[in-house]
Design an enzyme around this catalytic site. Structure first.
Site, PDB file in Angstrom:
ATOM      1  N   CYS A   6      23.124  22.974  30.287  1.00  0.00           N
ATOM      2  CA  CYS A   6      22.973  22.952  31.749  1.00  0.00           C
ATOM      3  C   CYS A   6      22.724  24.339  32.333  1.00  0.00           C
ATOM      4  O   CYS A   6      21.806  24.537  33.131  1.00  0.00           O
ATOM      5  CB  CYS A   6      24.179  22.283  32.400  1.00  0.00           C
TER       6      CYS A   6
ATOM      7  N   HIS B  23      29.987  22.106  34.757  1.00  0.00           N
ATOM      8  CA  HIS B  23      28.597  21.662  34.757  1.00  0.00           C
ATOM      9  C   HIS B  23      27.884  22.161  36.004  1.00  0.00           C
ATOM     10  O   HIS B  23      28.492  22.281  37.073  1.00  0.00           O
ATOM     11  CB  HIS B  23      28.526  20.131  34.706  1.00  0.00           C
TER      12      HIS B  23
ATOM     13  N   HIS C 212      18.882  18.423  35.923  1.00  0.00           N
ATOM     14  CA  HIS C 212      19.848  19.103  35.048  1.00  0.00           C
ATOM     15  C   HIS C 212      19.612  18.726  33.591  1.00  0.00           C
ATOM     16  O   HIS C 212      18.869  17.799  33.270  1.00  0.00           O
ATOM     17  CB  HIS C 212      21.283  18.750  35.455  1.00  0.00           C
TER      18      HIS C 212
END
Length: 488
Positions: A397, A450, A462
């Site tokens: 990510c 995240h 993402h």
């Protein structure tokens, strides 16, 4: 008086300009999840009966009947059924399935109209249908699918606003266009890829449409046909198409519903039967049919779902056709894939940093860096997730966000929590496309696990987790921090 086609084009341009402006100055808040429904049976016949049973009361004026093993006649008839507020039920060429008989017995329609000739729905079936109506059983048909579609279109009379034209060799474009045509009481005509059949030309002369809209790209309906169609309208011939069936359906939806829709119907983009009976219902309810894969949603479709902002999402067919995961994702009811694959232990926060941020928060200045990062990040869609990877073949990510902003001329730190520290706080209410979103296991910055790029209209881009791919999907709100990060 403004010509209809010109007015329509001007309206779309203004809508597009307004959308672009709003994306810069007042992007929509993250939408609440929509309610989900499924209209399905054990097979295509019982699914059509289920659609009818859930949406049409006994005593309906008309029921349309089509062959359930082929698509052209049902799709050409869907606008007629949608305009009439009537269901389409599916039968076999030589038999009426028991579940359809039961539904006909419940409906007791004023009349029954068969779509297609006796080679498609036999005379024996027509005779059997006679027992289920106090009125007539009639047939609209032609020598082939093109002539049948033309015969159905001719029932719309003359001087129609729009005539829609789609390929008769495949179903997706006509399926997406049929509800739009039905809601406007306009016909859909089917054509071969390279020429107009004479019944189609004759019907166009009768219809005298103010303009003609081609559904699908030049690979579906050629430019030669487009040029020929200009001789059948005093207005313009326009085309709504995309790079594939999924993006074409999204483009049709965006064109027809610029202000959004209350309901959206999802159909399998590779299998037609369950969607046949849903097309007239979608036309009656003024909602688009969007095409999905059995287990995933294409980015163009996901963006259109977010833009529409529907409060209801209805799957046409069972979980094997449109999966529960796809239905829930389309409605914004998504599970967090990060937590599902890598559970995060929730630790108590050392201090309430979020409260301190909220107490002193001021809306930050705008930045153009984020939109440049989005443009590049979309070129990486479909690449695999890889723990610790930062491209070009795979990403985690923070590796994806670092590279995206590097391409936009800004250098971000490599680690997710450091990316939080390196950006300017922005509340979710003030989000702009290109801002970063952060998820935390404890509601505080020290629990961040995240990061994603907010792309507008409730969507994020993402690299999710192991076994998955870079994607653009709806924002998942659970564990989302109330502040994101703006790269200045």
């Amino acid at each position: 008086m403004t010509h209809p086609a010109a007015a329509r084009t001007l309206g779309l341009l203004l809508a597009a300009a307004l959308t672009a402006l709003l994306a810069l100055v007042a992007p929509p808040a993250l939408a609440a999840p929509a309610t989900t429904e499924r209209l399905a049976g054990d097979d295509r016949y019982s699914t059509a009966a289920a659609v009818s049973r859930a949406n049409y009361a006994p005593g309906v004026g008309t029921v349309y009947v089509a062959n359930g093993l082929d698509y052209p006649d049902a799709l050409a008839g869907a606008p007629r059924a949608g305009a009439d507020g009537a269901p389409i039920l599916l039968v076999q060429q030589g038999a009426v399935p028991a579940v359809v008989k039961t539904e006909l017995g419940r409906l007791r329609p004023g009349r029954i109209v068969i779509l297609g000739g006796s080679g498609v729905v036999s005379d024996a079936v027509a005779a059997e249908l006679d027992a289920y109506t106090s009125g007539a059983v009639s047939r609209i048909s032609g020598a082939n699918r093109y002539a049948t579609a033309a015969a159905i279109a001719s029932t719309f009379g003359s001087d129609v606003d729009v005539a829609y034209v789609a390929s008769g060799l495949t179903y997706p474009d006509a399926l997406a266009g049929a509800p739009v045509a039905g809601s406007g009481k306009d016909p859909v005509l089917l054509v071969r890829g390279d020429r107009l059949d004479s019944p189609v030309a004759a019907t166009l002369r009768q219809l005298r449409p103010q303009w003609i809209v081609i559904l699908g790209g030049a690979g579906a309906v050629s430019e030669g046909i487009a040029a020929e169609l200009r001789g059948y309208t005093a207005g313009s011939v326009t085309r709504i198409g995309g790079s594939d069936r999924f993006s074409t359906a999204a483009a049709i939806s965006a064109d027809a519903y610029p202000d959004g829709a209350d309901v959206v119907y999802l159909a399998n983009g590779y299998d037609f039967p369950d969607a046949l009976s849903g097309a007239p219902l979608a036309g009656r309810e003024r909602g688009p049919v969007l095409l999905v894969r059995p287990g995933s949603i294409d980015p163009t479709v996901a963006l259109e779902l977010a833009r529409l902002g529907a409060s209801r999402v209805v799957a046409l067919g069972g979980p094997g056709v449109v999966s529960d995961a796809v239905l829930n994702l389309a409605a914004g009811k998504v599970e967090d894939p990060i937590l599902a694959d890598k559970p995060v232990t929730t630790a108590p926060a050392a201090t309430d940093e979020i409260a301190k941020i909220a107490a002193s928060y001021r809306t930050p200045a705008a930045s153009t860096t984020g939109t440049k990062a989005i443009t590049w990040a979309r070129t990486q869609l479909g690449k695999p997730y890889g723990w610790g990877e930062e491209g070009p073949e795979a990403y985690d990510c923070s590796g994806l966000t670092m590279r995206a902003f590097e391409q936009a001329g800004r250098q971000l730190p490599r680690v997710t929590r450091d990316q939080w520290k390196a950006t300017t706080r922005v509340s979710l209410d003030d989000l702009r496309p290109g801002d970063l979103l952060f998820w935390s296991s404890n509601g505080q910055p020290d629990g961040i696990y995240h990061v994603a790029i907010y792309t507008g209209n409730g969507m994020r881009l993402h690299a999710p987790s192991t076994g998955k791919f870079v994607e653009e999907v709806a924002v998942y709100n659970n564990r989302l921090l109330p502040f994101g990060g703006r790269v200045m």
